[in-house]
Motif scaffolding. Structure first.
Motif, PDB file in Angstrom:
ATOM      1  N   VAL A 200     -35.202 -52.461   7.325  1.00  0.00           N
ATOM      2  CA  VAL A 200     -34.379 -53.428   6.591  1.00  0.00           C
ATOM      3  C   VAL A 200     -33.936 -52.797   5.276  1.00  0.00           C
ATOM      4  CG1 VAL A 200     -35.487 -55.452   7.624  1.00  0.00           C
ATOM      5  CG2 VAL A 200     -36.387 -54.511   5.518  1.00  0.00           C
ATOM      6  N   HIS A 201     -32.882 -53.343   4.710  1.00  0.00           N
ATOM      7  CA  HIS A 201     -32.414 -52.834   3.422  1.00  0.00           C
ATOM      8  C   HIS A 201     -33.416 -53.219   2.328  1.00  0.00           C
ATOM      9  CE1 HIS A 201     -29.855 -52.065  -0.063  1.00  0.00           C
ATOM     10  NE2 HIS A 201     -29.232 -51.224   0.745  1.00  0.00           N
TER      11      HIS A 201
ATOM     12  N   GLU B  25     -39.619 -52.415  11.950  1.00  0.00           N
ATOM     13  CA  GLU B  25     -38.168 -52.543  11.879  1.00  0.00           C
ATOM     14  C   GLU B  25     -37.720 -52.003  10.533  1.00  0.00           C
ATOM     15  OE1 GLU B  25     -36.455 -56.647  10.768  1.00  0.00           O
ATOM     16  OE2 GLU B  25     -38.276 -57.135  11.890  1.00  0.00           O
TER      17      GLU B  25
ATOM     18  N   ASP C 132     -33.310 -47.969   2.445  1.00  0.00           N
ATOM     19  CA  ASP C 132     -33.912 -48.893   3.401  1.00  0.00           C
ATOM     20  C   ASP C 132     -35.436 -48.823   3.307  1.00  0.00           C
ATOM     21  OD1 ASP C 132     -31.427 -49.687   4.481  1.00  0.00           O
ATOM     22  OD2 ASP C 132     -31.425 -47.983   5.861  1.00  0.00           O
TER      23      ASP C 132
ATOM     24  N   GLU D  77     -38.795 -49.187   6.004  1.00  0.00           N
ATOM     25  CA  GLU D  77     -39.357 -49.447   7.318  1.00  0.00           C
ATOM     26  C   GLU D  77     -40.566 -50.349   7.114  1.00  0.00           C
ATOM     27  OE1 GLU D  77     -41.017 -47.304  11.352  1.00  0.00           O
ATOM     28  OE2 GLU D  77     -40.892 -46.108   9.517  1.00  0.00           O
TER      29      GLU D  77
ATOM     30  N   GLU E   1     -33.300 -56.658   0.749  1.00  0.00           N
ATOM     31  CA  GLU E   1     -33.885 -57.774   1.491  1.00  0.00           C
ATOM     32  C   GLU E   1     -35.382 -57.894   1.203  1.00  0.00           C
ATOM     33  OE1 GLU E   1     -32.667 -58.338   5.680  1.00  0.00           O
ATOM     34  OE2 GLU E   1     -31.373 -56.594   5.316  1.00  0.00           O
ATOM     35  N   VAL E   2     -36.060 -56.748   1.153  1.00  0.00           N
ATOM     36  CA  VAL E   2     -37.487 -56.749   0.833  1.00  0.00           C
ATOM     37  C   VAL E   2     -37.686 -57.292  -0.583  1.00  0.00           C
ATOM     38  CG1 VAL E   2     -39.550 -55.329   0.542  1.00  0.00           C
ATOM     39  CG2 VAL E   2     -37.958 -54.842   2.415  1.00  0.00           C
TER      40      VAL E   2
END
Length: 101
Positions: A60-61, A58, A40, A42, A64-65
């Motif tokens: 996210v995986h 937040e 993940d 941050e 996704e980034v």
């Protein structure tokens, strides 16, 4: 201001290194920090100057980034193709246009 930071940001992301994107435009003045935590990331949005309030983060995986960064690069290269096709032959735009990130 994001596009000029993108090649370094994408390289650091590939290596799994923490990185940041700086937004110093008047009225924005934010730093978005990306910190790897296993699979993940941050994502924290912090004020670039102390007098600017409100920070948040937040998790996210990482995939996704990756999709977001690749999308920004691809979309910019496609826009550049329409506006100034001769510039798309220059690195990194030619790679971005071909989906090589």
């Amino acid at each position: 201001m994001v596009i000029e930071q993108l090649p370094d940001v994408m390289e650091r992301f590939k290596r799994g290194e923490d990185f940041e994107i700086e937004f110093y435009g008047q009225g924005i003045e934010r730093v978005v920090e990306f910190t790897f935590i296993g699979g993940d990331v941050e994502v924290g949005c912090l004020p670039a100057i102390e007098s600017t309030p409100n920070s948040f983060s937040e998790i996210v995986h990482a995939s996704e980034v990756s999709e977001i960064l690749n999308g920004i690069a691809r979309d910019f290269a496609e826009s550049l193709l329409r506006v100034s096709p001769n510039l798309v032959s220059i690195e990194p735009f030619s790679c971005w246009l071909n989906g090589e990130f």
